[in-house]
Scaffold this motif. Structure first.
Motif, short mmCIF file in Angstrom:
data_model
loop_
_atom_site.label_atom_id
_atom_site.label_comp_id
_atom_site.label_asym_id
_atom_site.label_seq_id
_atom_site.Cartn_x
_atom_site.Cartn_y
_atom_site.Cartn_z
N ALA A 120 0.67 -1.15 -0.10
CA ALA A 120 -0.16 -0.07 0.07
C ALA A 120 0.76 1.38 0.04
O ALA A 120 0.20 2.42 -0.02
CB ALA A 120 -0.81 0.10 1.28
N ALA A 121 1.95 1.07 0.16
CA ALA A 121 3.01 2.41 0.19
C ALA A 121 3.01 3.22 -0.92
O ALA A 121 2.80 4.77 -1.01
CB ALA A 121 4.40 2.03 0.34
N ASP A 122 2.70 2.80 -2.19
CA ASP A 122 2.66 3.68 -3.25
C ASP A 122 1.32 4.33 -3.36
O ASP A 122 1.15 5.38 -3.84
CB ASP A 122 3.01 2.69 -4.73
CG ASP A 122 4.19 2.25 -4.90
OD1 ASP A 122 5.23 3.13 -4.40
OD2 ASP A 122 4.40 1.49 -5.73
N PHE A 123 0.18 3.61 -2.86
CA PHE A 123 -1.31 4.25 -2.60
C PHE A 123 -1.00 5.62 -1.92
O PHE A 123 -1.48 6.60 -2.41
CB PHE A 123 -2.07 3.36 -2.17
CG PHE A 123 -3.22 4.11 -1.64
CD1 PHE A 123 -4.33 4.20 -2.50
CD2 PHE A 123 -3.44 4.38 -0.34
CE1 PHE A 123 -5.67 4.74 -2.40
CE2 PHE A 123 -4.82 4.93 0.15
CZ PHE A 123 -6.11 5.11 -1.02
N TYR A 124 -0.35 5.37 -0.80
CA TYR A 124 -0.26 6.67 0.25
C TYR A 124 0.51 7.63 -0.35
O TYR A 124 0.47 8.80 -0.27
CB TYR A 124 0.25 6.07 1.51
CG TYR A 124 -0.74 5.28 2.24
CD1 TYR A 124 -2.06 5.85 2.84
CD2 TYR A 124 -0.63 3.99 2.40
CE1 TYR A 124 -2.95 5.18 3.30
CE2 TYR A 124 -1.51 3.22 3.18
CZ TYR A 124 -2.62 3.54 3.66
OH TYR A 124 -3.74 3.07 4.28
N ARG A 125 1.68 7.35 -1.07
CA ARG A 125 2.50 8.25 -1.55
C ARG A 125 2.01 9.08 -2.84
O ARG A 125 2.14 10.36 -2.97
CB ARG A 125 3.76 7.58 -2.68
CG ARG A 125 4.69 7.10 -1.25
CD ARG A 125 6.19 6.49 -2.13
NE ARG A 125 6.96 5.83 -1.28
CZ ARG A 125 7.05 4.74 -1.29
NH1 ARG A 125 6.26 3.93 -1.90
NH2 ARG A 125 7.57 4.03 -0.13
N ARG A 126 0.88 8.66 -3.52
CA ARG A 126 0.15 9.44 -4.41
C ARG A 126 -0.60 10.44 -3.82
O ARG A 126 -1.22 11.43 -4.46
CB ARG A 126 -0.77 8.37 -5.40
CG ARG A 126 -0.09 7.73 -6.39
CD ARG A 126 -0.97 6.94 -7.46
NE ARG A 126 -2.07 5.98 -6.54
CZ ARG A 126 -1.92 4.77 -6.29
NH1 ARG A 126 -0.96 4.03 -6.59
NH2 ARG A 126 -3.08 4.18 -5.96
N PHE A 127 -1.07 10.23 -2.67
CA PHE A 127 -1.90 11.18 -1.64
C PHE A 127 -1.14 12.01 -0.91
O PHE A 127 -1.69 12.44 0.22
CB PHE A 127 -3.08 10.76 -1.36
CG PHE A 127 -3.91 9.80 -2.35
CD1 PHE A 127 -4.53 10.48 -3.28
CD2 PHE A 127 -3.71 8.74 -2.60
CE1 PHE A 127 -5.09 9.94 -4.38
CE2 PHE A 127 -4.51 7.90 -3.65
CZ PHE A 127 -5.05 8.54 -4.35
N GLY A 128 0.20 12.38 -1.05
CA GLY A 128 1.34 13.02 -0.36
C GLY A 128 1.78 12.62 0.79
O GLY A 128 2.36 13.25 1.86
N VAL A 130 4.84 10.75 2.85
CA VAL A 130 6.11 10.75 2.72
C VAL A 130 6.94 9.55 3.51
O VAL A 130 6.55 9.59 4.74
CB VAL A 130 6.94 12.05 2.88
CG1 VAL A 130 8.40 12.01 2.60
CG2 VAL A 130 6.18 13.19 1.85
N GLY A 131 7.69 8.72 2.85
CA GLY A 131 8.35 7.88 3.55
C GLY A 131 8.95 6.85 2.70
O GLY A 131 8.31 6.35 2.06
N ASP A 132 10.12 6.29 2.84
CA ASP A 132 10.53 5.35 2.10
C ASP A 132 11.23 4.09 2.92
O ASP A 132 11.53 3.08 2.43
CB ASP A 132 11.58 5.57 1.15
CG ASP A 132 10.86 6.59 -0.11
OD1 ASP A 132 10.02 6.17 -0.62
OD2 ASP A 132 11.41 7.82 -0.41
N GLU A 133 11.79 4.65 4.15
CA GLU A 133 12.53 3.45 4.96
C GLU A 133 11.67 2.65 5.47
O GLU A 133 10.54 2.75 6.19
CB GLU A 133 13.26 4.13 6.00
CG GLU A 133 14.20 5.24 5.63
CD GLU A 133 15.35 4.84 4.67
OE1 GLU A 133 15.77 3.69 5.19
OE2 GLU A 133 15.85 5.21 3.85
#
Length: 156
Positions: A120-128, A130-133
């Protein structure tokens, strides 16, 4: 017609079932079958039911719950966003997320955080968000799952 309403304790098992189906359908490949089965074991009475006391919401179509979402005000955290498999990819998850963000904003939070599942990380990134670690989520039941901690500032 889609509506979002506050969950009551009587919907704990329904919310738990939505969670179970969503995890077992959407998390294939991101987690092992063993992890998914452990993650979805038990029943609402094993602790999931206490979440209904928080800002826990149901997304309903024609009055039937098809999605869940929660705001943990104490920790400024959004969680429990799950959508039944038959209703995925229809924008319901975004509607729940937007509702929780508006609620958080209205309650005075300047930012919200969440632990995204790997799928789901990409879903949340699309909506602002931030976090990759990568990190490890430690569930109350003792299960440990890889996740991506994320944060989003809420402009007023």
């Amino acid at each position: 017609m889609f509506e979002i309403r506050r969950a009551t304790p009587s919907y704990a098992q329904t919310a738990f079932e939505i969670r179970l189906q969503a995890i077992r359908h959407q998390c294939i490949g991101a987690y092992t079958e063993e992890q998914m089965l452990a993650w979805t074991a038990g029943a609402a009475e094993d602790g999931y039911d206490v979440l209904m006391d928080k800002y826990f919401y149901l997304g309903c179509i024609e009055g039937e719950p098809v999605a869940t979402g929660m705001l943990d005000l104490e920790n400024s955290e959004i969680g429990a966003i799950f959508v039944l498999p038959g209703f995925m990819r229809e924008g319901i998850g975004l509607k729940i997320l937007s509702h929780l963000e508006a609620l958080a904003r209205g309650l005075g939070l300047e930012e919200v955080k969440l632990d995204a599942t790997l799928n789901a990380a990409d879903f949340y990134r699309r909506f602002g968000y931030v976090g990759d670690e990568p990190a490890v989520y430690h569930s109350p039941s003792g299960l440990q799952l890889a996740c991506v901690p994320m944060v989003k500032g809420l402009s007023l």
